[in-house]
Design a protein around this motif. Structure first.
Motif, PDB file in Angstrom:
ATOM      1  N   ASP A  55      -0.885   4.943  48.111  1.00 37.27           N
ATOM      2  CA  ASP A  55      -2.448   5.350  47.800  1.00 37.27           C
ATOM      3  C   ASP A  55      -2.979   4.231  48.405  1.00 37.27           C
ATOM      4  O   ASP A  55      -2.773   3.204  48.400  1.00 37.27           O
ATOM      5  CB  ASP A  55      -2.372   5.250  46.343  1.00 37.27           C
ATOM      6  CG  ASP A  55      -3.550   5.653  45.622  1.00 37.27           C
ATOM      7  OD1 ASP A  55      -3.687   6.627  45.054  1.00 37.27           O
ATOM      8  OD2 ASP A  55      -4.807   5.116  45.824  1.00 37.27           O
ATOM      9  N   ARG A  68     -10.604  14.561  27.092  1.00 40.21           N
ATOM     10  CA  ARG A  68     -10.587  15.928  26.620  1.00 40.21           C
ATOM     11  C   ARG A  68      -9.066  16.431  25.991  1.00 40.21           C
ATOM     12  O   ARG A  68      -8.988  17.290  25.252  1.00 40.21           O
ATOM     13  CB  ARG A  68     -11.019  16.665  27.653  1.00 40.21           C
ATOM     14  CG  ARG A  68     -11.500  18.177  27.061  1.00 40.21           C
ATOM     15  CD  ARG A  68     -11.914  19.000  28.457  1.00 40.21           C
ATOM     16  NE  ARG A  68     -12.864  20.122  27.766  1.00 40.21           N
ATOM     17  CZ  ARG A  68     -13.703  20.661  28.395  1.00 40.21           C
ATOM     18  NH1 ARG A  68     -13.832  20.831  29.707  1.00 40.21           N
ATOM     19  NH2 ARG A  68     -14.195  22.044  27.873  1.00 40.21           N
ATOM     20  N   SER A  69      -8.236  15.879  26.561  1.00 41.40           N
ATOM     21  CA  SER A  69      -7.044  16.382  26.250  1.00 41.40           C
ATOM     22  C   SER A  69      -6.316  15.728  24.933  1.00 41.40           C
ATOM     23  O   SER A  69      -6.412  14.536  24.704  1.00 41.40           O
ATOM     24  CB  SER A  69      -6.106  16.462  27.436  1.00 41.40           C
ATOM     25  OG  SER A  69      -5.885  15.146  27.967  1.00 41.40           O
TER      26      SER A  69
HETATM   27  C1  LIG Z   1     -13.858  12.364  34.790  1.00 41.12           C
HETATM   28  C2  LIG Z   1     -12.654  13.310  34.493  1.00 41.12           C
HETATM   29  C3  LIG Z   1     -12.086  13.255  33.213  1.00 41.12           C
HETATM   30  C4  LIG Z   1     -10.963  13.952  33.159  1.00 41.12           C
HETATM   31  N1  LIG Z   1     -10.259  14.107  31.922  1.00 41.12           N
HETATM   32  C5  LIG Z   1      -9.051  14.684  31.671  1.00 41.12           C
HETATM   33  C6  LIG Z   1      -8.525  14.721  30.442  1.00 41.12           C
HETATM   34  O1  LIG Z   1      -8.979  14.092  29.351  1.00 41.12           O
HETATM   35  N2  LIG Z   1      -7.220  15.432  30.335  1.00 41.12           N
HETATM   36  C7  LIG Z   1      -6.734  16.129  31.402  1.00 41.12           C
HETATM   37  O2  LIG Z   1      -5.834  16.521  31.039  1.00 41.12           O
HETATM   38  N3  LIG Z   1      -7.251  16.162  32.463  1.00 41.12           N
HETATM   39  C8  LIG Z   1      -8.352  15.500  32.596  1.00 41.12           C
HETATM   40  N4  LIG Z   1      -9.109  15.439  33.927  1.00 41.12           N
HETATM   41  C9  LIG Z   1      -8.485  16.240  35.042  1.00 41.12           C
HETATM   42  C10 LIG Z   1      -7.225  15.537  35.732  1.00 41.12           C
HETATM   43  O3  LIG Z   1      -6.077  15.271  34.768  1.00 41.12           O
HETATM   44  C11 LIG Z   1      -7.516  14.512  36.364  1.00 41.12           C
HETATM   45  O4  LIG Z   1      -8.493  14.858  37.382  1.00 41.12           O
HETATM   46  C12 LIG Z   1      -6.472  13.761  37.033  1.00 41.12           C
HETATM   47  O5  LIG Z   1      -6.886  12.563  37.695  1.00 41.12           O
HETATM   48  C13 LIG Z   1      -5.564  14.360  38.031  1.00 41.12           C
HETATM   49  O6  LIG Z   1      -4.491  13.681  38.823  1.00 41.12           O
HETATM   50  P1  LIG Z   1      -4.112  13.416  40.131  1.00 41.12           P
HETATM   51  O7  LIG Z   1      -3.281  12.617  40.205  1.00 41.12           O
HETATM   52  O8  LIG Z   1      -4.105  15.035  40.904  1.00 41.12           O
HETATM   53  O9  LIG Z   1      -5.690  13.076  40.869  1.00 41.12           O
HETATM   54  P2  LIG Z   1      -6.389  11.746  40.992  1.00 41.12           P
HETATM   55  O10 LIG Z   1      -6.550  10.961  39.659  1.00 41.12           O
HETATM   56  O11 LIG Z   1      -7.549  12.071  41.880  1.00 41.12           O
HETATM   57  O12 LIG Z   1      -5.129  10.677  42.063  1.00 41.12           O
HETATM   58  C14 LIG Z   1      -5.026  11.103  43.201  1.00 41.12           C
HETATM   59  C15 LIG Z   1      -4.814   9.837  44.199  1.00 41.12           C
HETATM   60  O13 LIG Z   1      -4.291  10.301  45.264  1.00 41.12           O
HETATM   61  C16 LIG Z   1      -4.794   9.372  46.044  1.00 41.12           C
HETATM   62  N5  LIG Z   1      -4.777   9.958  47.594  1.00 41.12           N
HETATM   63  C17 LIG Z   1      -5.603  11.103  47.968  1.00 41.12           C
HETATM   64  N6  LIG Z   1      -5.452  11.347  49.247  1.00 41.12           N
HETATM   65  C18 LIG Z   1      -4.512  10.345  49.579  1.00 41.12           C
HETATM   66  C19 LIG Z   1      -3.878  10.318  50.933  1.00 41.12           C
HETATM   67  N7  LIG Z   1      -4.380  11.185  52.019  1.00 41.12           N
HETATM   68  N8  LIG Z   1      -3.104   9.286  51.090  1.00 41.12           N
HETATM   69  C20 LIG Z   1      -2.720   8.350  49.879  1.00 41.12           C
HETATM   70  N9  LIG Z   1      -3.310   8.602  48.786  1.00 41.12           N
HETATM   71  C21 LIG Z   1      -3.962   9.571  48.769  1.00 41.12           C
HETATM   72  C22 LIG Z   1      -6.183   8.772  45.868  1.00 41.12           C
HETATM   73  O14 LIG Z   1      -6.543   7.724  46.373  1.00 41.12           O
HETATM   74  C23 LIG Z   1      -5.909   8.933  44.272  1.00 41.12           C
HETATM   75  O15 LIG Z   1      -5.403   7.693  43.764  1.00 41.12           O
HETATM   76  C24 LIG Z   1     -10.112  14.728  34.147  1.00 41.12           C
HETATM   77  C25 LIG Z   1     -10.854  14.877  35.481  1.00 41.12           C
HETATM   78  C26 LIG Z   1     -12.016  13.908  35.715  1.00 41.12           C
HETATM   79  C27 LIG Z   1     -12.614  13.877  36.905  1.00 41.12           C
END
Ligand SMILES: Cc1cc2nc3c(=O)[nH]c(=O)nc-3n(C[C@H](O)[C@H](O)[C@H](O)COP(=O)(O)OP(=O)(O)OC[C@H]3O[C@@H](n4cnc5c(N)ncnc54)[C@H](O)[C@@H]3O)c2cc1C
Length: 416
Positions: A46, A68-69
């Protein structure tokens, strides 16, 4: 021989996980729990070099007080772990369904990372390319932004949910009028950091009908702004993104039995049905509307926007015109495997069928023909409507870990 020597000097790992957000943290703890002493060697990549950086940043930037969850959704394999952690912090569980406060969730994740000794597992690196290779031991070379390569036998893609979704009028402004307006006056919600802005007296237009738009509208109001919140349809009120039946067998059984991928895609659309506010956020918005601090505009869209010396002139589909100082579009992200740069070479060498941008993966969320596993929203055709949420991360982890814990079977199939 030369190739052999080059390969030996490159970084190598059994499993590479791209991203260190909640999805990546969930699969890592599940993998270590299942593997015990036999856990495979893994590297998490990351750009931030730390866990959950984007999650924490977004919650702080949007001034979100609690999740929210419900309390059962989190990255620990034990579903009761967060409830137990909250034993002396009951006031940080919000009804209904005991939704954890931002700080409680953050502390919990921190403790989880410490307990599994994961602090040093994240390598500060951005993956810019996944190159499939046909080498005996390694199936992929991940190219990092700093020019280094990392060889991996298996890859888990957990990099978040795609590129920002930009409305057409905003895209054309950004492309054709760059420099004609201050760039911070027109932003996607992910680029807004409430804590960094002076908003007293500013007129702010927030576009969107999802929870993010509600948080930003309320946050701007609390900082003294005059806010308009505009949605193209009527505001929807739902406790969760999708009915709770989607987090377990109640609806997932029928979803998994559905043979048509097109119909599965339709089920996902119907279940999520666009953005919505939670009842408590809707209540706060209605109160603010009564106090004339926020104007709520439904079934309306922006037609045209012009920057006129020091503010925006906005024309809308309902014939209204108004001025404002800032426009924030809370229009989410675009889930499309065809537009994902990291999947370009994978798709060229191992073409997968896409249904409205979502790849058809196998039941272990494996890309067809290779040892690349996909988490998050892109895995929705297998995981269902909650794929991008915390609960989706647990469902995905269970499926992927099952395949990852059988390295010989998985690898021999890939080599064959
Ligand atoms: C404001 C907000 C509130 C939310 N609240 C909830 C909630 O309450 N409950 C729920 O279930 N869901 C919630 N969600 C939805 C979801 O759970 C989140 O979006 C969660 O962060 C998704 O997890 P993720 O690991 O896919 O993505 P992210 O948190 O976006 O993490 C992805 C990571 O991958 C890294 N990355 C991306 N591209 C690359 C690359 N090419 N090389 C290396 N690293 C990379 C990024 O830097 C980032 O750190 C929420 C979303 C948002 C935006």
């Amino acid at each position: 021989m030369k190739l052999q020597t080059e390969l030996q000097t490159e970084l190598q790992t059994d499993i590479a996980i791209i991203g260190a957000g909640p999805q990546a943290l969930t699969i890592t703890t599940h993998l270590l729990q299942k593997g015990g002493r036999r856990s495979p060697q893994l590297v998490v990549l990351d750009p931030s070099g730390t866990w959950m950086q984007r999650w924490h940043q977004q919650f702080a930037a949007q001034d979100i007080a609690y999740l929210r969850s419900p309390v059962a959704h989190h990255p620990d394999p034990n579903p009761y772990a967060l409830r137990a952690f909250a034993e002396s912090r009951h006031r940080e569980l919000f009804p209904p369904y005991d939704r954890p406060s931002r700080q409680l969730f953050q502390d919990f994740c921190h403790a989880l990372i410490q307990r599994w000794n994961l602090q040093d597992r994240v390598m500060a690196a951005e993956v810019v390319q996944i190159e499939p290779i046909r080498q005996q031991r390694y199936r992929f070379r991940l190219w990092l932004k700093d020019g280094r390569g990392l060889l991996a036998r298996r890859v888990v893609l957990a990099g978040g949910d795609g590129a920002l979704n930009v409305p057409e009028w905003a895209r054309s402004l950004q492309e054709t009028h760059q420099g004609a307006y201050p760039t911070d006056r027109l932003s996607h919600s992910d680029q807004v950091d409430l804590g960094q802005l002076q908003l007293q007296g500013d007129r702010v237009l927030v576009i969107g009908g999802g929870l993010t738009s509600g948080h930003l509208a309320l946050g701007a109001m609390h900082r003294g702004a005059n806010v308009k919140l505009m949605a193209r349809r009527q505001f929807q009120v739902k406790l969760f993104d999708a009915d709770p039946g989607w987090v377990g067998p109640k609806y997932l059984k029928g979803f998994n039995a559905e043979a048509s991928w097109q119909r599965r895609w339709q089920m996902i659309q119907d279940a999520r049905n666009g953005g919505s506010f939670t009842p408590d956020v809707m209540l706060k918005l209605r109160r603010a509307q009564r106090d004339k601090s926020i104007e709520l505009i439904e079934q309306c869209q922006v037609v045209q926007v012009r920057w006129c010396s020091d503010c925006w002139q906005v024309d809308c589909t309902d014939g209204e015109h108004f001025e404002c100082d800032r426009i924030w579009y809370a229009t989410g992200r675009k889930l499309d495997a065809a537009q994902c740069p990291l999947l370009k070479e994978i798709q060229a060498q191992y073409p997968a069928k896409l249904v409205h941008g979502l790849p058809i993966l196998d039941s272990h969320l494996r890309w067809p023909g290779c040892e690349l596993f996909v988490m998050g929203g892109l895995a929705a055709l297998q995981v269902g409507p909650v794929a991008r949420n915390l609960r989706g991360a647990t469902i995905a982890s269970d499926r992927i870990v099952e395949a990852l814990m059988k390295p010989t079977i998985a690898l021999s199939r890939a080599v064959a």
